[in-house]
Design an enzyme around this catalytic site. Structure first.
Site, PDB file in Angstrom:
ATOM      1  CG  HIS A   1      -0.856   6.848   8.293  1.00 10.49           C
ATOM      2  ND1 HIS A   1      -0.900   5.505   8.005  1.00 10.49           N
ATOM      3  CD2 HIS A   1       0.247   7.321   7.654  1.00 10.49           C
ATOM      4  CE1 HIS A   1       0.113   5.180   7.212  1.00 10.49           C
ATOM      5  NE2 HIS A   1       0.833   6.271   6.993  1.00 10.49           N
TER       6      HIS A   1
ATOM      7  CG  ASP B   1      -2.523   2.540   8.252  1.00 10.88           C
ATOM      8  OD1 ASP B   1      -1.311   2.278   8.184  1.00 10.88           O
ATOM      9  OD2 ASP B   1      -2.959   3.696   8.429  1.00 10.88           O
TER      10      ASP B   1
HETATM   11  N1  LIG Z   1      -0.406   8.038   3.801  1.00  9.82           N
HETATM   12  C1  LIG Z   1       0.366   6.988   3.693  1.00  9.82           C
HETATM   13  O1  LIG Z   1      -0.033   5.874   4.041  1.00  9.82           O
HETATM   14  C2  LIG Z   1       1.736   7.121   3.096  1.00  9.82           C
HETATM   15  C3  LIG Z   1       2.405   5.967   2.636  1.00  9.82           C
HETATM   16  C4  LIG Z   1       3.650   6.104   2.065  1.00  9.82           C
HETATM   17  C5  LIG Z   1       4.245   7.369   1.965  1.00  9.82           C
HETATM   18  N2  LIG Z   1       3.574   8.456   2.419  1.00  9.82           N
HETATM   19  C6  LIG Z   1       4.154   9.800   2.307  1.00  9.82           C
HETATM   20  O2  LIG Z   1       4.028  10.260   0.965  1.00  9.82           O
HETATM   21  C7  LIG Z   1       5.016  11.253   0.708  1.00  9.82           C
HETATM   22  C8  LIG Z   1       5.706  11.013  -0.621  1.00  9.82           C
HETATM   23  O3  LIG Z   1       6.445   9.821  -0.584  1.00  9.82           O
HETATM   24  P1  LIG Z   1       7.302   9.351  -1.865  1.00  9.82           P
HETATM   25  O4  LIG Z   1       7.939   8.082  -1.501  1.00  9.82           O
HETATM   26  O5  LIG Z   1       6.489   9.431  -3.094  1.00  9.82           O
HETATM   27  O6  LIG Z   1       8.404  10.503  -1.902  1.00  9.82           O
HETATM   28  P2  LIG Z   1       9.301  10.947  -3.168  1.00  9.82           P
HETATM   29  O7  LIG Z   1      10.383  11.807  -2.636  1.00  9.82           O
HETATM   30  O8  LIG Z   1       9.677   9.752  -3.965  1.00  9.82           O
HETATM   31  O9  LIG Z   1       8.306  11.807  -4.047  1.00  9.82           O
HETATM   32  C9  LIG Z   1       7.798  13.015  -3.622  1.00  9.82           C
HETATM   33  C10 LIG Z   1       7.557  13.874  -4.835  1.00  9.82           C
HETATM   34  O10 LIG Z   1       6.989  15.104  -4.387  1.00  9.82           O
HETATM   35  C11 LIG Z   1       7.521  16.120  -5.214  1.00  9.82           C
HETATM   36  N3  LIG Z   1       7.359  17.418  -4.576  1.00  9.82           N
HETATM   37  C12 LIG Z   1       8.058  17.977  -3.565  1.00  9.82           C
HETATM   38  N4  LIG Z   1       7.586  19.212  -3.307  1.00  9.82           N
HETATM   39  C13 LIG Z   1       6.557  19.417  -4.156  1.00  9.82           C
HETATM   40  C14 LIG Z   1       5.675  20.488  -4.384  1.00  9.82           C
HETATM   41  N5  LIG Z   1       5.739  21.612  -3.673  1.00  9.82           N
HETATM   42  N6  LIG Z   1       4.747  20.355  -5.356  1.00  9.82           N
HETATM   43  C15 LIG Z   1       4.659  19.215  -6.076  1.00  9.82           C
HETATM   44  N7  LIG Z   1       5.465  18.177  -5.913  1.00  9.82           N
HETATM   45  C16 LIG Z   1       6.410  18.272  -4.965  1.00  9.82           C
HETATM   46  C17 LIG Z   1       8.972  15.723  -5.429  1.00  9.82           C
HETATM   47  O11 LIG Z   1       9.517  16.398  -6.551  1.00  9.82           O
HETATM   48  C18 LIG Z   1       8.835  14.223  -5.616  1.00  9.82           C
HETATM   49  O12 LIG Z   1       8.671  13.880  -6.970  1.00  9.82           O
HETATM   50  C19 LIG Z   1       5.938  11.225   1.920  1.00  9.82           C
HETATM   51  O13 LIG Z   1       5.612  12.275   2.788  1.00  9.82           O
HETATM   52  C20 LIG Z   1       5.629   9.902   2.570  1.00  9.82           C
HETATM   53  O14 LIG Z   1       5.911   9.881   3.945  1.00  9.82           O
HETATM   54  C21 LIG Z   1       2.344   8.343   2.980  1.00  9.82           C
HETATM   55  O1  LIG Z   2       6.040   4.773   7.077  1.00  6.90           O
HETATM   56  C1  LIG Z   2       6.139   5.763   6.352  1.00  6.90           C
HETATM   57  O2  LIG Z   2       6.932   6.676   6.589  1.00  6.90           O
HETATM   58  C2  LIG Z   2       5.322   5.847   5.091  1.00  6.90           C
HETATM   59  C3  LIG Z   2       3.886   5.519   5.283  1.00  6.90           C
HETATM   60  O3  LIG Z   2       3.266   6.310   6.231  1.00  6.90           O
HETATM   61  C4  LIG Z   2       3.629   4.063   5.527  1.00  6.90           C
HETATM   62  O4  LIG Z   2       2.829   3.728   6.404  1.00  6.90           O
HETATM   63  O5  LIG Z   2       4.223   3.228   4.810  1.00  6.90           O
END
Ligand SMILES: NC(=O)c1ccc[n+]([C@@H]2O[C@H](COP(=O)([O-])OP(=O)(O)OC[C@H]3O[C@@H](n4cnc5c(N)ncnc54)[C@H](O)[C@@H]3O)[C@@H](O)[C@H]2O)c1
Ligand SMILES: O=C(O)C[C@H](O)C(=O)O
Length: 343
Positions: free
Chosen positions: A212, A185
């Site tokens: 968030h 953010d």
């Molecule tokens: N905080 C933020 O600002 C922010 C920003 C973007 C995404 N996110 C979040 O981050 C998360 C991941 O996003 P992504 O795009 O990398 O998803 P993705 O599906 O590409 O990757 C997730 C990974 O987690 C693994 N996984 C699932 N269960 C697991 C477990 N029990 N132990 C270990 N690994 C496990 C999967 O195998 C996969 O490789 C989502 O929940 C998304 O919403 C948060």
């Molecule tokens: O928006 C989402 O679902 C992923 C993450 O929290 C973001 O802000 O990009």
């Protein structure tokens, strides 16, 4: 991009980076002599996990990098391990290897979990991700209860309190060690502000507080620096764009997930701040969603000063001092029940 260039991108964009780097050298650490630090990434083979693994491999403050995922880890670990930087990389592929991945970790970053698709809110991820986060935090409680936990998995507004409850139930909860990563953010707010204000983005600082998700994301553009004469309409539009930044990416990716590259960048900045804090670098300040007394809400994102001191007796680091500094904003309860900010 060359490794050295990427490293300098990370260095430049970390808060008070100039001061921090000076301080690092004044404490006599070159990157080679920085303390041993193990970082574990849980979900390392995912959309965020892979670029984040790369960025942490480029971080000279990391000496051991443990990459854990339930699928695809061997390939990612083998690939990243060939990069000629300081850290030793190991991949951990299955449930029974999670303990080994975590043991001795100073910082654990959790991007494990499912991402949104268009039309979903972050809350729609709760059911699946709550279970994933719960089981990973149980393992952290067992194998590295002193680690700083950087929670990326959504919904951050819920996964952080879940992690807190898991740690409490294991008797290892320390609110100074649990951080919801809201750095993306801040990254977005800086980028959008620099574009609108026509200032050098490298000089921009914008505090983002709250949570968030949607309207809980509260960028304080009136406290942004350098100062710019933006109209109320401009600030409203910048606020809305920052709050909707995640959705903008989800829609642009059209079903192929949410922000990964910008999130990896943001996650690397936050983890780097944690490592600097552990290494005793003063005045490392990042916004983060943490247990808080700033408002009536139990968790709230605000500026967190990661003042962490070495207790000298041990090779382990204990976090002795910790303060949450908030901006001068006053808080009021909005009619919707969301906390909003009056400045
Ligand atoms: N905080 C933020 O600002 C922010 C920003 C973007 C995404 N996110 C979040 O981050 C998360 C991941 O996003 P992504 O795009 O990398 O998803 P993705 O599906 O590409 O990757 C997730 C990974 O987690 C693994 N996984 C699932 N269960 C697991 C477990 N029990 N132990 C270990 N690994 C496990 C999967 O195998 C996969 O490789 C989502 O929940 C998304 O919403 C948060
Ligand atoms: O928006 C989402 O679902 C992923 C993450 O929290 C973001 O802000 O990009």
């Amino acid at each position: 991009m060359k490794a050295a260039m990427l490293r300098s991108v990370i260095r430049r964009s970390t808060t008070s980076s100039a001061a921090t780097n000076t301080c690092l050298s004044s404490r006599g650490f070159s990157s080679e002599s920085a303390p041993e630090r193990k970082v574990a990434i849980l979900g390392a083979a995912g959309g965020i996990g892979q670029p984040l693994s790369l960025l942490m491999k480029l971080n000279p403050l990391v000496s051991r990098l443990a990459l854990y995922d339930i699928a695809g880890t061997p390939g990612v670990a083998a690939d990243v391990s060939h990069i000629n930087t300081r850290s030793e990389v190991k991949g951990y592929a299955a449930d029974e290897q999670l303990g080994q991945a975590l043991e001795g970790s100073d910082v654990v970053i959790i991007p494990a979990g499912v991402p949104r698709k268009p039309g979903m809110t972050r809350d729609d991820l709760f059911k699946i991700n709550a279970g994933i986060v719960k089981s990973l935090c149980e393992a952290i409680a067992k194998y590295c209860p002193n680690a700083l936990v950087n929670m990326i998995s959504n919904p951050v507004n819920s996964t952080v309190p879940i992690a807190a409850e898991v740690f409490k139930s294991h008797g290892v909860y320390d609110e100074k060690r649990l951080f919801g990563v809201t750095t993306l953010d801040v990254v977005r707010a800086k980028t959008f502000y620099a574009g609108k204000a026509n200032v050098n983005v490298a000089d921009v600082n914008v505090p983002v507080i709250g949570g968030h998700a949607g309207v809980t994301i509260l960028p304080l553009f009136s406290q942004a620096s350098p100062r710019a004469n933006l109209s109320d309409e401009d600030i409203k539009a910048l606020t809305k764009r920052t709050q909707d930044g995640g959705t903008e990416v989800v829609e642009a990716k059209a079903g192929k997930g949410s922000a990964t590259l910008s999130m990896a960048y943001a996650g690397a900045i936050f983890a780097d701040a944690c490592l600097k804090g552990l290494n005793g670098v003063p005045d490392v300040v990042e916004c983060s969603y943490v247990q808080s007394t700033v408002t009536e809400l139990p968790f709230f994102a605000s500026k967190v000063d990661e003042e962490i001191e070495d207790n000298k007796k041990d090779t382990k680091i204990s976090m002795l001092a910790y303060t949450i500094k908030v901006t001068s904003a006053r808080y009021r309860k909005a009619p919707t029940g969301n906390t909003s900010v009056q400045e």
